[in-house]
Write a protein that holds these residues in place. Structure first.
Motif, PDB file in Angstrom:
ATOM      1  N   GLY B  78       0.877  -1.163   0.000  1.00 44.83           N
ATOM      2  CA  GLY B  78       0.000   0.000   0.000  1.00 44.83           C
ATOM      3  C   GLY B  78       0.910   1.206   0.000  1.00 44.83           C
ATOM      4  O   GLY B  78       2.019   1.132   0.532  1.00 44.83           O
ATOM      5  N   MET B  79       0.466   2.306  -0.607  1.00 41.48           N
ATOM      6  CA  MET B  79       1.342   3.479  -0.618  1.00 41.48           C
ATOM      7  C   MET B  79       0.561   4.768  -0.448  1.00 41.48           C
ATOM      8  O   MET B  79      -0.475   4.968  -1.089  1.00 41.48           O
ATOM      9  N   LEU B  80       1.071   5.601   0.455  1.00 43.68           N
ATOM     10  CA  LEU B  80       0.538   6.955   0.614  1.00 43.68           C
ATOM     11  C   LEU B  80       1.481   7.900  -0.116  1.00 43.68           C
ATOM     12  O   LEU B  80       2.664   7.996   0.228  1.00 43.68           O
ATOM     13  N   PHE B  81       0.958   8.558  -1.156  1.00 39.83           N
ATOM     14  CA  PHE B  81       1.789   9.460  -1.958  1.00 39.83           C
ATOM     15  C   PHE B  81       1.843  10.855  -1.321  1.00 39.83           C
ATOM     16  O   PHE B  81       0.931  11.258  -0.597  1.00 39.83           O
ATOM     17  N   GLN B  82       2.915  11.559  -1.684  1.00 38.07           N
ATOM     18  CA  GLN B  82       3.166  12.887  -1.112  1.00 38.07           C
ATOM     19  C   GLN B  82       1.972  13.822  -1.278  1.00 38.07           C
ATOM     20  O   GLN B  82       1.536  14.459  -0.332  1.00 38.07           O
ATOM     21  N   GLY B  83       1.436  13.898  -2.499  1.00 39.05           N
ATOM     22  CA  GLY B  83       0.305  14.798  -2.751  1.00 39.05           C
ATOM     23  C   GLY B  83      -1.028  14.082  -2.638  1.00 39.05           C
ATOM     24  O   GLY B  83      -2.056  14.615  -3.051  1.00 39.05           O
ATOM     25  N   GLY B  84      -1.037  12.888  -2.132  1.00 34.76           N
ATOM     26  CA  GLY B  84      -2.265  12.103  -2.016  1.00 34.76           C
ATOM     27  C   GLY B  84      -2.481  11.217  -3.235  1.00 34.76           C
ATOM     28  O   GLY B  84      -2.829  10.058  -3.109  1.00 34.76           O
ATOM     29  N   ALA B  85      -2.265  11.808  -4.429  1.00 34.13           N
ATOM     30  CA  ALA B  85      -2.465  11.097  -5.708  1.00 34.13           C
ATOM     31  C   ALA B  85      -3.848  10.450  -5.767  1.00 34.13           C
ATOM     32  O   ALA B  85      -4.013   9.336  -6.285  1.00 34.13           O
ATOM     33  N   LEU B  86      -4.835  11.171  -5.244  1.00 36.98           N
ATOM     34  CA  LEU B  86      -6.209  10.637  -5.322  1.00 36.98           C
ATOM     35  C   LEU B  86      -6.735  10.851  -6.734  1.00 36.98           C
ATOM     36  O   LEU B  86      -6.393  11.839  -7.390  1.00 36.98           O
ATOM     37  N   PHE B  87      -7.558   9.923  -7.194  1.00 35.18           N
ATOM     38  CA  PHE B  87      -8.118  10.035  -8.550  1.00 35.18           C
ATOM     39  C   PHE B  87      -9.268  11.044  -8.499  1.00 35.18           C
ATOM     40  O   PHE B  87     -10.313  10.779  -7.899  1.00 35.18           O
ATOM     41  N   ASP B  88      -9.061  12.200  -9.131  1.00 36.75           N
ATOM     42  CA  ASP B  88     -10.035  13.274  -8.957  1.00 36.75           C
ATOM     43  C   ASP B  88     -11.316  13.063  -9.745  1.00 36.75           C
ATOM     44  O   ASP B  88     -12.266  13.817  -9.590  1.00 36.75           O
ATOM     45  N   SER B  89     -11.349  12.025 -10.595  1.00 33.65           N
ATOM     46  CA  SER B  89     -12.567  11.782 -11.370  1.00 33.65           C
ATOM     47  C   SER B  89     -13.552  10.882 -10.618  1.00 33.65           C
ATOM     48  O   SER B  89     -14.638  10.621 -11.122  1.00 33.65           O
ATOM     49  N   MET B  90     -13.152  10.401  -9.437  1.00 36.81           N
ATOM     50  CA  MET B  90     -14.074   9.503  -8.720  1.00 36.81           C
ATOM     51  C   MET B  90     -14.226   9.941  -7.262  1.00 36.81           C
ATOM     52  O   MET B  90     -13.318  10.569  -6.705  1.00 36.81           O
ATOM     53  N   PRO B  91     -15.395   9.628  -6.643  1.00 39.58           N
ATOM     54  CA  PRO B  91     -15.609  10.050  -5.263  1.00 39.58           C
ATOM     55  C   PRO B  91     -14.658   9.338  -4.296  1.00 39.58           C
ATOM     56  O   PRO B  91     -14.026   8.342  -4.651  1.00 39.58           O
TER      57      PRO B  91
END
Lengths: 259, 248
Positions: B78-91
Motif C-alpha cells: 500500500g502506498m501513501l503518496f506525497q500529494g495524495g495522488a487521489l483520482f479526482d474523477s471519482m468520489p
C-alpha cells in the motif's frame, strides 16, 4: 558555423527518430494491452460518452456550415460550365468521402486529443499514474485502451452524423438560396451517392479516431513536469493528431483511389 | 523482508543512487531521511518496480522485484503518496475501495463501499465524506483518504512518501500518530521517506540517512541523537554548516 548547423540538424534528426521510436513502442504496447484482460468496461463507457456523445455539437455545427458553404462554392464553380445541377450530388459525395471525416476528425482532435493529453498528463504529474500501478492496475489497459477503442468506434458514428448534417446544410442552402426544388435536390443526392462513398468516409473516421486517442494518450503519458509540461503535452497532442489525420487521409484516399 | 543490496540508478549523467544497501526486517518501520534530490523517492520507486535500477538487487520477502506475477507482487503493498495522488474523477469511497472494485481482490460494490467507509472511519473521517470528490477536501483530509486507500486491502508493506508535507504542525502530528497506530495494529512493514524530524521520531523504529546516493548512517531511532555521524547530526539539527552543502 557549419559544424554547429550540422550538429543542430543531427540533434533534430535524432530527436525525431527517438520520437518516432517511442510512438511505435507506445502503439505496440497499446495493441498488446487490447488483447489481454482485464477490460475496463466502465472506463470504456465513460470514454464513449465523453469522446463520442459530447463531440456531437461541435461536429454537427462544423458539418452544417461546411455543407452550406460547399453548396454555394459548387454552385459558383458549376455555373461556369452550366453544371449547377451537380450541386446536390457533389455536396453529398464531398461530405461523405472527404469533408465529413477530415473536418470532423480535426474538430474531434482539437477537442479530444487535447482533453486526453491534459487529463493523463495531469494524472502523471500528480503521481496518479504511479498510484494506479501500486494499486495493481496497468495504466495502458485502464487509461489508454478504453479511450482508443471508444474513439475508434465513436468517430465513424460522428462522421456519419456529420455527413447527414452537412448534406442537410447543403440542402438548406440549395433549396432556400439557390432555388433548387426540394424533391429534385433530395433525389439527386440519393441517386448519385454510392455505398463506397459513405463506407470509405467511415473507415477514415475509424482510423482518425484511433490516431486521435492514441496521440492524446501518448503525449499525456509522456508529459513533462508541472503546468508547463502538461501544456506542452496538450499542444503537441493536438498538432500531432491534426498532422497525422491529414497524412492518413491522403494515404487512405490514395489507397481507395487505387483500389 | 525488504532487502536492497548495492542498488545503483542514474538518470542521464545524474547518478542518484550509488550503492544503496538497506535491510528492513518484517514488521518494523524504517524512515529514510535526507535532503531534497538525494534519491529517497527513487529508492521507494525501485522497491515498487516503478523504476528499474541500473545495478544491484532488491528482494521483497526473498523474491526479487520484477518477477512474473506483478499483480500479486503489488497486492502486497500500500502506498501513501506525497500529494495524495487521489483520482479526482471519482468520489472518495471509490478511491479508497479502488483495489476492491477491480482485479483479483474485486468484491461486490456494496461490500467494497462498506469497507471503504470503515477505513475512512479508521483514519478519522466521517461516512459523509465518502461521496465527496477529492477536490472538495482539505489537504489534511486528502492525506487521510490516501492513508485509507493505502490500508484498504490490508497490505503487508506500506510506503509513506512525505506523509506530512504541506500540513500544519497539528495535522502533521495527527497523521504521524495515525500512521504509527495503523502500522502497529496491522503488523505491517513500513518504509517512510520524510524531511520532517517530528515524523521520524513518531513513526520510526529504525532510521536511515541517505546522502550522495548512499546510506550514510542507519540504526535504531533511539540511537539517532547520539550517532556521532556529522551528516546525520547536521540534518537532524537543521544546521547550515557541516559536511552537507547547504546549496545543492
Amino acid at each position: 558555423m557549419i559544424t554547429g548547423t550540422l550538429a543542430g540538424l543531427g540533434r533534430a534528426t535524432l530527436a525525431l527518430l527517438a520520437g518516432l521510436g517511442a510512438g511505435a513502442i507506445f502503439l505496440a504496447r497499446t495493441l498488446a494491452a487490447m488483447l489481454r484482460p482485464p477490460f475496463y468496461a466502465r472506463e470504456f463507457g465513460h470514454a464513449l460518452l465523453t469522446i463520442g456523445y459530447f463531440s456531437l455539437p461541435v461536429v454537427g455545427l462544423t458539418a452544417i456550415f461546411t455543407g452550406a458553404a460547399l453548396a454555394l462554392q459548387i454552385y459558383a464553380g458549376g455555373s461556369r460550365f452550366e453544371a449547377e445541377a451537380v450541386v446536390p450530388s457533389i455536396v453529398a459525395i464531398g461530405m461523405a468521402r472527404e469533408l465529413g471525416p477530415v473536418l470532423g476528425g480535426l474538430m474531434v482532435a482539437a477537442r479530444v486529443a487535447s482533453s486526453i493529453a491534459a487529463e493523463i498528463g495531469t494524472m502523471k504529474v500528480t503521481e496518479q499514474i504511479d498510484a494506479l500501478v501500486t494499486l495493481s492496475t496497468d495504466p495502458m489497459r485502464y487509461l489508454t485502451v478504453p479511450r482508443v477503442l471508444a474513439a475508434t468506434l465513436s468517430v465513424p458514428v460522428l462522421v456519419a452524423v456529420g455527413d447527414s448534417i452537412g448534406i442537410f446544410g447543403g440542402y438548406l442552402v440549395g433549396t432556400g438560396r439557390l432555388g433548387f426544388n426540394h424533391a429534385v435536390y433530395l433525389q439527386n443526392t440519393v441517386d448519385f451517392l454510392e455505398f463506397w462513398d459513405v463506407a470509405s468516409g467511415l473507415i477514415k473516421g475509424a482510423v482518425f479516431g484511433f490516431l486521435i486517442a492514441l496521440t492524446g494518450c501518448f503525449y499525456g503519458m509522456n508529459s513533462g513536469r508541472g503546468a508547463q509540461g502538461v501544456g506542452r503535452a496538450t499542444k503537441s497532442a493536438v498538432v500531432a493528431a491534426s498532422v497525422l489525420i491529414l497524412a492518413a487521409n491522403y494515404l487512405l484516399t490514395e489507397a481507395f483511389f487505387s483500389a | 523482508m525488504i532487502e536492497l543490496d548495492n542498488v545503483h540508478k542514474a538518470f542521464g549523467p545524474k547518478k542518484v543512487l550509488q550503492g544503496v544497501t538497506l535491510h528492513v526486517p518484517q514488521g518494523t518501520s524504517l524512515v529514510i531521511i535526507g535532503g531534497s534530490g538525494t534519491g529517497k523517492s527513487v529508492t521507494l520507486k525501485c522497491v515498487l518496480g516503478l523504476i528499474t535500477p541500473d545495478a544491484g538487487t532488491i528482494r521483497v520477502g526473498g523474491q526479487p522485484v520484477g518477477g512474473t506475477d506483478r499483480d500479486a507482487f503489488l497486492a502486497r503493498f500500500g502506498m501513501l503518496f506525497q500529494g495524495g495522488a487521489l483520482f479526482d474523477s471519482m468520489p472518495v469511497w471509490q478511491n479508497v475501495a479502488f483495489r476492491l472494485l477491480r482485479g483479483a481482490l474485486k468484491r461486490p460494490r456494496d461490500e467494497a463501499r462498506e469497507i471503504a467507509i470503515e477505513k475512512l472511519r479508521r483514519v478519522g473521517l466521517k461516512p459523509d465524506v465518502a461521496d465527496l470528490f477529492p477536490a472538495e477536501l482539505s489537504g489534511g483530509m486528502q492525506k487521510r483518504v490516501g492513508l485509507a486507500r493505502a490500508i484498504a486491502a490490508e497490505p503487508e508493506i506500506i510506503f509513506f512518501d512525505e506523509p506530512t508535507t504541506g500540513l500544519d504542525p497539528i495535522m502533521a502530528g495527527v497523521i504521524n500518530d495515525l500512521i504509527r497506530e495503523i502500522v502497529v495494529e496491522m503488523g505491517a512493514t513500513a518504509m517512510t521517506i520524510t524531511h520532517d524530524m517530528s515524523s521520524v521520531r513518531a513513526i520510526a523504529d529504525d532510521v536511515a540517512m541517505l546522502h550522495d546516493g548512499v546510506i550514510k548512517w542507519a540504526g535504531p531511532v533511539a540511537q539517532m541523537d547520539a550517532s556521532g555521524d556529522p551528516y546525520l547530526d547536521q540534518f537532524i539539527h537543521g544546521r547550515a554548516d557541516g559536511p552537507i552543502e547547504a546549496v545543492r
